[in-house]
Design a protein around this motif. Structure first.
Motif, mmCIF file in Angstrom:
data_model
loop_
_atom_site.group_PDB
_atom_site.id
_atom_site.type_symbol
_atom_site.label_atom_id
_atom_site.label_comp_id
_atom_site.label_asym_id
_atom_site.label_seq_id
_atom_site.Cartn_x
_atom_site.Cartn_y
_atom_site.Cartn_z
ATOM 1 N N LEU A 60 100.138 63.482 48.375
ATOM 2 C CA LEU A 60 99.306 63.135 47.228
ATOM 3 C C LEU A 60 97.852 62.806 47.587
ATOM 4 O O LEU A 60 96.926 63.315 46.935
ATOM 5 C CB LEU A 60 99.942 61.979 46.444
ATOM 6 C CG LEU A 60 99.702 62.021 44.939
ATOM 7 C CD1 LEU A 60 100.012 63.388 44.348
ATOM 8 C CD2 LEU A 60 100.525 60.952 44.224
ATOM 9 N N PRO A 61 97.608 61.976 48.604
ATOM 10 C CA PRO A 61 96.196 61.666 48.935
ATOM 11 C C PRO A 61 95.390 62.931 49.266
ATOM 12 O O PRO A 61 94.249 63.073 48.840
ATOM 13 C CB PRO A 61 96.308 60.759 50.165
ATOM 14 C CG PRO A 61 97.685 60.188 50.094
ATOM 15 C CD PRO A 61 98.538 61.249 49.475
ATOM 16 N N TYR A 62 96.045 63.831 49.991
ATOM 17 C CA TYR A 62 95.378 65.072 50.376
ATOM 18 C C TYR A 62 95.046 65.920 49.134
ATOM 19 O O TYR A 62 93.934 66.424 48.974
ATOM 20 C CB TYR A 62 96.303 65.843 51.317
ATOM 21 C CG TYR A 62 95.731 67.127 51.867
ATOM 22 C CD1 TYR A 62 94.814 67.104 52.915
ATOM 23 C CD2 TYR A 62 96.127 68.358 51.347
ATOM 24 C CE1 TYR A 62 94.299 68.282 53.428
ATOM 25 C CE2 TYR A 62 95.611 69.547 51.844
ATOM 26 C CZ TYR A 62 94.702 69.499 52.888
ATOM 27 O OH TYR A 62 94.199 70.665 53.392
ATOM 28 N N LEU A 69 91.393 67.542 44.383
ATOM 29 C CA LEU A 69 91.122 67.484 42.947
ATOM 30 C C LEU A 69 89.786 66.793 42.673
ATOM 31 O O LEU A 69 89.028 67.205 41.785
ATOM 32 C CB LEU A 69 92.256 66.746 42.227
ATOM 33 C CG LEU A 69 92.150 66.695 40.701
ATOM 34 C CD1 LEU A 69 92.128 68.101 40.117
ATOM 35 C CD2 LEU A 69 93.308 65.904 40.094
ATOM 36 N N GLN A 70 89.514 65.755 43.481
ATOM 37 C CA GLN A 70 88.230 65.059 43.318
ATOM 38 C C GLN A 70 87.063 66.013 43.523
ATOM 39 O O GLN A 70 86.090 65.984 42.777
ATOM 40 C CB GLN A 70 88.133 63.910 44.325
ATOM 41 C CG GLN A 70 88.817 62.648 43.854
ATOM 42 C CD GLN A 70 88.740 61.556 44.888
ATOM 43 O OE1 GLN A 70 89.068 61.780 46.054
ATOM 44 N NE2 GLN A 70 88.281 60.396 44.472
ATOM 45 N N LEU A 71 87.180 66.877 44.547
ATOM 46 C CA LEU A 71 86.098 67.837 44.782
ATOM 47 C C LEU A 71 85.952 68.781 43.585
ATOM 48 O O LEU A 71 84.840 69.023 43.120
ATOM 49 C CB LEU A 71 86.379 68.640 46.055
ATOM 50 C CG LEU A 71 85.252 69.610 46.436
ATOM 51 C CD1 LEU A 71 84.929 69.517 47.914
ATOM 52 C CD2 LEU A 71 85.584 71.050 46.042
ATOM 53 N N SER A 72 87.082 69.247 43.058
ATOM 54 C CA SER A 72 87.029 70.143 41.892
ATOM 55 C C SER A 72 86.351 69.458 40.711
ATOM 56 O O SER A 72 85.489 70.036 40.043
ATOM 57 C CB SER A 72 88.433 70.576 41.488
ATOM 58 O OG SER A 72 89.000 71.370 42.481
ATOM 59 N N ARG A 110 87.298 72.860 50.265
ATOM 60 C CA ARG A 110 88.693 72.557 49.984
ATOM 61 C C ARG A 110 88.802 71.882 48.616
ATOM 62 O O ARG A 110 88.731 70.670 48.489
ATOM 63 C CB ARG A 110 89.289 71.665 51.071
ATOM 64 C CG ARG A 110 90.801 71.515 50.932
ATOM 65 C CD ARG A 110 91.403 70.827 52.130
ATOM 66 N NE ARG A 110 90.904 69.470 52.290
ATOM 67 C CZ ARG A 110 91.318 68.439 51.549
ATOM 68 N NH1 ARG A 110 92.185 68.639 50.579
ATOM 69 N NH2 ARG A 110 90.848 67.224 51.764
ATOM 70 N N ASP A 111 88.947 72.686 47.586
ATOM 71 C CA ASP A 111 89.111 72.162 46.233
ATOM 72 C C ASP A 111 90.598 71.916 45.979
ATOM 73 O O ASP A 111 91.409 72.020 46.910
ATOM 74 C CB ASP A 111 88.554 73.165 45.218
ATOM 75 C CG ASP A 111 89.451 74.381 45.099
ATOM 76 O OD1 ASP A 111 89.836 74.921 46.160
ATOM 77 O OD2 ASP A 111 89.786 74.782 43.972
ATOM 78 N N PHE A 112 90.944 71.610 44.776
ATOM 79 C CA PHE A 112 92.341 71.308 44.454
ATOM 80 C C PHE A 112 93.263 72.478 44.764
ATOM 81 O O PHE A 112 94.296 72.330 45.417
ATOM 82 C CB PHE A 112 92.448 70.916 42.966
ATOM 83 C CG PHE A 112 93.850 70.597 42.540
ATOM 84 C CD1 PHE A 112 94.550 69.562 43.164
ATOM 85 C CD2 PHE A 112 94.476 71.320 41.532
ATOM 86 C CE1 PHE A 112 95.845 69.253 42.771
ATOM 87 C CE2 PHE A 112 95.778 71.018 41.148
ATOM 88 C CZ PHE A 112 96.467 69.987 41.769
ATOM 89 N N MET A 113 92.854 73.663 44.315
ATOM 90 C CA MET A 113 93.704 74.849 44.502
ATOM 91 C C MET A 113 93.922 75.142 45.987
ATOM 92 O O MET A 113 95.029 75.493 46.406
ATOM 93 C CB MET A 113 93.027 76.042 43.795
ATOM 94 C CG MET A 113 93.945 77.188 43.503
ATOM 95 S SD MET A 113 95.325 76.692 42.451
ATOM 96 C CE MET A 113 96.545 77.802 43.097
#
Lengths: 218, 241
Positions: free
Chosen positions: A13-15, A20-23, A171-174
């Motif tokens: 989850l943290p990873y 997701l934060q970046l997205s 490194r975005d969410f996807m």
């Protein structure tokens, strides 16, 4: 393939959250930049000075005719050349999204302003307002309400498009999802999870739009 | 009060106004009539500079129309009522009336609202202050528009076909408000096809055709014995039915 095991999601989850934060951050910055420059471009597009309007139209047509992924690539390789130093993938992605989305937001804002009948400006001007005051107090509040749903729709599309930044090593969410999926060989669980997260965010967004879309009290 | 002198205007090759001249005294009510496309609306829009003109001169209350600096000052003293009301749909009736006094004249909200309520009472809409334009009937909307124009304390009121977009049963309520205004001594220029109103309220009728002012006469003689053949034809068409 064994039974589904969603613990893999919890373990990572943290990873995934950092992805997701970046997205979300990129989407938020790009929406802000896109609407800001889109408004300026929209004003230029409506300019009575022909060459200015043509330049703005040229910009819009150009960026609407190329794929976003190509723009992300270009900026990633071009900006360091222009600035003479590396900018990093995040900044270049932000610039790419802003340039690209400016074209779309420009058209939304222009259409919104032009949806307001000219007589409204006449009424304001006839009461002694400057054209700028008439725009500010009469046209813009109405135009903004008219274009709110499309602005939000475009912003949701933008958020979904942030998944393209994997091409410049962000490194975005996807990308995070794909990484975990391949490492732990839990493709079904991870891609289901990704679908749920994208759906939840975009669905919440469009529900929000529908509530805004009521328009004037009629 | 208003002096229109030798005003001409072209849309590229087409001349919409041909050397129009007329002087209007304080407190006079002028009805402008004529066939559609004769330049009536264009002429009154020249008076507050909404339409620029190419030749001639218009002076209102000592200020020349066309001097850009004067134009905005001038517009604060000239109220205008439009055919399609042009109320601001995102604002309540009250806020429609308050907007220009607050933005242009820098009046305080409380002061503007007090005045706006008084004006709504004057046009018979006391209970509709918080309604939005689209919740009002056409006649009510036009009365709000008249109140909005009056909020700037104008010395002249221009009406551009104020009843043309209204259902027949609503025309009277608007004309009544206009008649009251005329009785109170407002200087008015009214473009309209309402010949009953013209006969009752106007001091003079301007008859226009093809961009020219053909006749300027008191209603009694205009309706009974028009001078020109063009006015006779026009009157036979609109009074005949």
């Amino acid at each position: 393939m064994g039974p589904l095991d969603f613990n893999v999601v919890l373990r990572n989850l943290p990873y995934l959250w950092s992805g997701l934060q970046l997205s979300l951050l990129l989407a938020a910055l790009a929406i802000t930049g896109g609407i800001f420059f889109g408004a300026i471009m929209g004003v230029l597009r409506m300019s009575s000075i022909r060459p200015v309007a043509w330049l703005a139209l040229g910009y819009v047509n150009f960026f609407r005719s190329v794929p976003l992924i190509l723009v992300i690539f270009w900026i990633y390789f071009l900006v360091p050349l222009l600035l003479g130093r590396a900018t990093g993938p995040f900044l270049s992605a932000w610039i790419a999204f802003t340039l690209f989305e400016t074209a779309y937001y420009c058209e939304i804002i222009r259409a919104g302003v032009q949806s307001i009948p000219k007589g409204q400006i006449s009424a304001g001007v006839a009461s002694g307002m400057t054209r700028l005051q008439a725009m500010r107090y009469i046209v813009m509040p109405q135009a903004f309400r008219n274009m709110m749903p499309i602005l939000m729709t475009q912003s949701i599309i933008l958020f979904q498009d942030t998944s393209l930044v994997y091409v410049v090593t962000l490194r975005d969410f996807m990308t995070s999802v794909a990484t975990v999926a391949n490492q732990d060989l839990r493709l079904v669980e991870l891609y289901l999870f990704a679908a749920v997260v994208y759906f939840a965010i975009c669905f919440a967004g469009s529900r929000f739009i529908n509530r805004l879309g009521g328009g004037f009290r009629r | 009060m208003i002096k229109i002198h030798d005003v001409s205007k072209w849309y590229t090759d087409f001349q919409v106004l041909k050397s129009c001249s007329v002087s209007i005294a304080r407190g006079e009510v002028i009805v402008v009539c004529g066939p559609s496309g004769s330049g009536k609306s264009t002429l009154i829009k020249c008076v507050n500079g909404l339409e620029p003109f190419d030749e001639g001169e218009i002076v209102v209350d000592g200020l020349k129309v066309a001097d850009k600096a004067d134009l905005r000052v001038l517009r604060t003293r000239i109220g205008m009522v439009f055919q399609n009301f042009e109320l601001y749909p995102h604002l309540s009736a009250l806020d429609n009336i308050c907007l220009a006094p607050m933005v242009v004249l820098k009046r305080k909200r409380a002061e503007a609202e007090t005045r706006a309520r008084a004006l709504l009472a004057r046009v018979g809409l006391t209970d509709h202050a918080s309604k939005f334009p689209l919740q009002l009937s056409g006649g009510q909307q036009q009365r709000v528009a008249i109140a909005r124009a009056l909020a700037m304390d104008p010395v002249v009121m221009l009406f551009d076909e104020p009843t043309s977009a209204l259902d027949p049963e609503m025309i009277k309520e608007v004309l009544d408000v206009m008649s009251d205004l005329a009785r109170d001594g407002m200087t008015m220029i009214v473009v309209t096809h309402e010949m009953g109103f013209a006969r009752r309220v106007a001091n003079r009728i301007i008859f226009m055709d093809a961009g020219e002012i053909v006749e300027t006469r008191p209603p009694e003689t205009f309706f009974t014995a028009p001078e020109s053949e063009r006015a006779r034809v026009f009157l036979s068409k609109i009074l005949g039915h």
